[in-house]
Design a protein around this motif. Structure first.
Motif, short mmCIF file in Angstrom:
data_model
loop_
_atom_site.label_atom_id
_atom_site.label_comp_id
_atom_site.label_asym_id
_atom_site.label_seq_id
_atom_site.Cartn_x
_atom_site.Cartn_y
_atom_site.Cartn_z
N GLY A 1 42.41 31.97 -78.75
CA GLY A 1 41.71 32.55 -77.61
C GLY A 1 42.43 32.22 -76.31
O GLY A 1 42.74 31.05 -76.06
N PHE A 2 42.69 33.24 -75.49
CA PHE A 2 43.40 33.02 -74.22
C PHE A 2 42.46 33.25 -73.04
O PHE A 2 41.66 34.19 -73.05
CB PHE A 2 44.58 33.99 -74.09
N ASP A 3 42.61 32.41 -72.00
CA ASP A 3 41.88 32.65 -70.75
C ASP A 3 42.55 33.81 -70.04
O ASP A 3 43.78 33.82 -69.88
CB ASP A 3 41.91 31.39 -69.88
N ASN A 4 41.74 34.76 -69.60
CA ASN A 4 42.30 35.96 -68.96
C ASN A 4 42.36 35.76 -67.45
O ASN A 4 41.51 36.23 -66.71
CB ASN A 4 41.43 37.17 -69.33
N LEU A 5 43.39 35.03 -67.02
CA LEU A 5 43.50 34.66 -65.61
C LEU A 5 44.88 35.06 -65.08
O LEU A 5 45.86 35.04 -65.82
CB LEU A 5 43.37 33.14 -65.46
N THR A 6 44.94 35.36 -63.78
CA THR A 6 46.25 35.50 -63.15
C THR A 6 46.80 34.09 -62.97
O THR A 6 46.06 33.10 -63.12
CB THR A 6 46.14 36.16 -61.75
N LEU A 7 48.07 34.01 -62.63
CA LEU A 7 48.69 32.70 -62.44
C LEU A 7 47.96 31.91 -61.35
O LEU A 7 47.71 30.71 -61.48
CB LEU A 7 50.16 32.91 -62.07
N ASN B 1 52.94 30.42 -76.79
CA ASN B 1 53.79 31.60 -76.91
C ASN B 1 53.63 32.12 -78.34
O ASN B 1 52.87 31.53 -79.12
CB ASN B 1 55.24 31.24 -76.53
N PRO B 2 54.32 33.19 -78.71
CA PRO B 2 54.13 33.72 -80.07
C PRO B 2 54.41 32.69 -81.17
O PRO B 2 53.76 32.71 -82.22
CB PRO B 2 55.12 34.88 -80.13
N GLU B 3 55.35 31.80 -80.90
CA GLU B 3 55.66 30.77 -81.90
C GLU B 3 54.43 29.90 -82.20
O GLU B 3 54.20 29.52 -83.34
CB GLU B 3 56.75 29.88 -81.32
N PHE B 4 53.65 29.61 -81.16
CA PHE B 4 52.43 28.82 -81.33
C PHE B 4 51.44 29.59 -82.22
O PHE B 4 50.77 29.02 -83.06
CB PHE B 4 51.71 28.59 -80.00
N ILE B 5 51.33 30.90 -81.94
CA ILE B 5 50.35 31.71 -82.67
C ILE B 5 50.69 31.71 -84.16
O ILE B 5 49.82 31.53 -85.02
CB ILE B 5 50.31 33.15 -82.12
N LEU B 6 51.99 31.86 -84.46
CA LEU B 6 52.40 31.85 -85.86
C LEU B 6 52.14 30.48 -86.49
O LEU B 6 51.64 30.40 -87.61
CB LEU B 6 53.90 32.19 -85.98
N ALA B 7 52.43 29.42 -85.75
CA ALA B 7 52.21 28.07 -86.28
C ALA B 7 50.72 27.82 -86.50
O ALA B 7 50.33 27.23 -87.50
CB ALA B 7 52.79 27.03 -85.32
N PRO C 1 48.74 32.39 -71.48
CA PRO C 1 49.76 33.11 -72.25
C PRO C 1 51.16 32.90 -71.68
O PRO C 1 51.46 33.36 -70.59
CB PRO C 1 49.33 34.57 -72.12
N ASP C 2 51.98 32.17 -72.42
CA ASP C 2 53.30 31.82 -71.90
C ASP C 2 54.32 32.94 -72.11
O ASP C 2 55.15 33.17 -71.26
CB ASP C 2 53.79 30.53 -72.58
N GLY C 3 54.25 33.61 -73.22
CA GLY C 3 55.33 34.55 -73.54
C GLY C 3 54.92 36.01 -73.44
O GLY C 3 53.74 36.35 -73.58
N ILE C 4 55.91 36.84 -73.21
CA ILE C 4 55.66 38.29 -73.13
C ILE C 4 55.12 38.80 -74.47
O ILE C 4 54.35 39.76 -74.52
CB ILE C 4 56.95 39.04 -72.69
N LEU D 1 46.43 44.95 -79.57
CA LEU D 1 45.10 44.71 -80.15
C LEU D 1 44.00 45.43 -79.37
O LEU D 1 42.84 45.39 -79.76
CB LEU D 1 44.81 43.20 -80.18
N GLY D 2 44.39 46.03 -78.25
CA GLY D 2 43.40 46.74 -77.43
C GLY D 2 42.60 45.81 -76.54
O GLY D 2 41.51 46.15 -76.08
N ARG D 3 43.11 44.59 -76.33
CA ARG D 3 42.41 43.62 -75.48
C ARG D 3 43.41 43.06 -74.47
O ARG D 3 43.81 41.90 -74.56
CB ARG D 3 41.87 42.46 -76.32
N PRO D 4 43.86 43.90 -73.52
CA PRO D 4 44.95 43.45 -72.63
C PRO D 4 44.57 42.24 -71.78
O PRO D 4 43.44 42.09 -71.35
CB PRO D 4 45.22 44.68 -71.75
N LEU D 5 45.56 41.40 -71.55
CA LEU D 5 45.41 40.24 -70.66
C LEU D 5 45.94 40.63 -69.28
O LEU D 5 46.76 41.54 -69.16
CB LEU D 5 46.22 39.07 -71.20
N LYS D 6 45.48 39.92 -68.24
CA LYS D 6 45.89 40.26 -66.87
C LYS D 6 47.39 40.14 -66.67
O LYS D 6 47.97 40.84 -65.87
CB LYS D 6 45.18 39.33 -65.88
N GLY D 7 48.01 39.20 -67.37
CA GLY D 7 49.46 39.04 -67.22
C GLY D 7 49.90 37.70 -67.75
O GLY D 7 49.09 36.91 -68.19
N ARG D 8 51.20 37.50 -67.67
CA ARG D 8 51.75 36.25 -68.17
C ARG D 8 51.46 35.11 -67.20
O ARG D 8 51.41 35.32 -66.00
CB ARG D 8 53.27 36.37 -68.25
#
Ligand code: UDP
Length: 240
Positions: free
Chosen positions: A9-15, A38-44, A63-66, A75-82
């Motif tokens: 679960g990611f917090d949907n926040l701007t920097l 980042n994606p590596e974390f998600i896979l792990a 969210p660290d990575g693009i 997934l149809g649940r966009p985040l505000k940004g990196r």
């Protein structure tokens, strides 16, 4: 509410919002920790339920990575940004320098944290770096004690994932710090040991490509990353 990207679960926040939340934790009571998957974390995390839990238990998940941003979009649940960990750290440092908060730098090879401290103090006049410690220690206890003795408000924990996340969750509460942030290789960047990608690469979301060009041995690790996009697509098609 957090946005779920393949189990994390990611917090949907701007920097800026993330930095404000971080500052709020520093001003408040108790202990908090922030993670920057980042994606590596998600896979792990898909393979290691304990790691997934430690990410879910964090007070701030950025969210660290693009790859995370693309996956969330797919997934149809966009985040505000990196909100790259290193930029979050820089915003927090600027705020700490203005507000007299105490920063402890933990991690990387011997000497790197001291170099990072010296550079940061030049870049952010007024910043208090109250202590440093390398990341190659055997016992946690003396390190926790050093943080406590230094009366640190914030600790940047740069031991690589998943070690740093487990370390923060286990040792943070006894350290007396208000906020710990897991920041991977950031001390190497602050110390000037490793360059961050040029701005052009950053803007295009191609920081990973720059790192790959500089350190081709990362290829084995990175080759797995498109997998998160495949999983995201599969999950979308599967209606999850
Ligand atoms: N590191 C450490 N202790 C360890 C293992 C790694 O302090 O036991 C440091 C390492 O020196 C490097 C950082 O953790 O500074 C991890 O960097 P990496 O680029 O692998 O992390 P990422 O940013 O990819 O998560």
């Amino acid at each position: 509410m957090r946005i779920d990207v393949l189990g994390v679960g990611f917090d949907n926040l701007t920097l800026e919002e993330a930095a404000q939340a971080g500052a709020g934790f520093v001003e408040g009571d108790g202990f908090h920790y922030a993670v920057t998957p980042n994606p590596e974390f998600i896979l792990a995390a898909r393979k290691d339920p304990a790691f997934r839990q430690v990410l879910l238990d964090a007070d701030l998940v950025l969210p660290d990575g693009i790859g995370v941003i693309y996956s969330a979009k797919l997934l149809g649940r966009p985040l505000k940004g990196r909100a790259p960990g290193i930029e979050f750290a820089q915003q927090l440092i600027a705020w700490m320098a203005k507000n007299g908060k105490r920063l402890f730098l933990l991690g990387a090879k011997p000497g790197v944290a001291e170099l990072a401290a010296a550079n940061l103090k030049t870049q952010y006049p007024g910043l208090i770096v109250c202590g440093t410690h390398d990341g190659y220690f055997q016992e946690d206890e003396p390190v926790v004690e050093a943080i406590r003795a230094a009366a640190a408000d914030v600790v940047f924990v740069c031991l690589g994932a998943p070690k740093q996340e487990f370390w923060m969750a286990k040792n943070g509460p006894a350290s007396g710090a208000h906020l710990m942030v897991g920041l991977g290789g950031s001390l190497d960047v602050f110390a000037g040991v490793v360059d961050r990608a040029p701005e052009g690469f950053q803007k295009l979301g191609l920081e990973w490509l720059y790192r790959l060009m500089k350190e081709p041995k990362r290829f084995g690790r990175m080759a797995k990353l498109p997998l998160v996009l495949v999983y995201a697509l599969g999950s979308r098609i599967g209606g999850k």
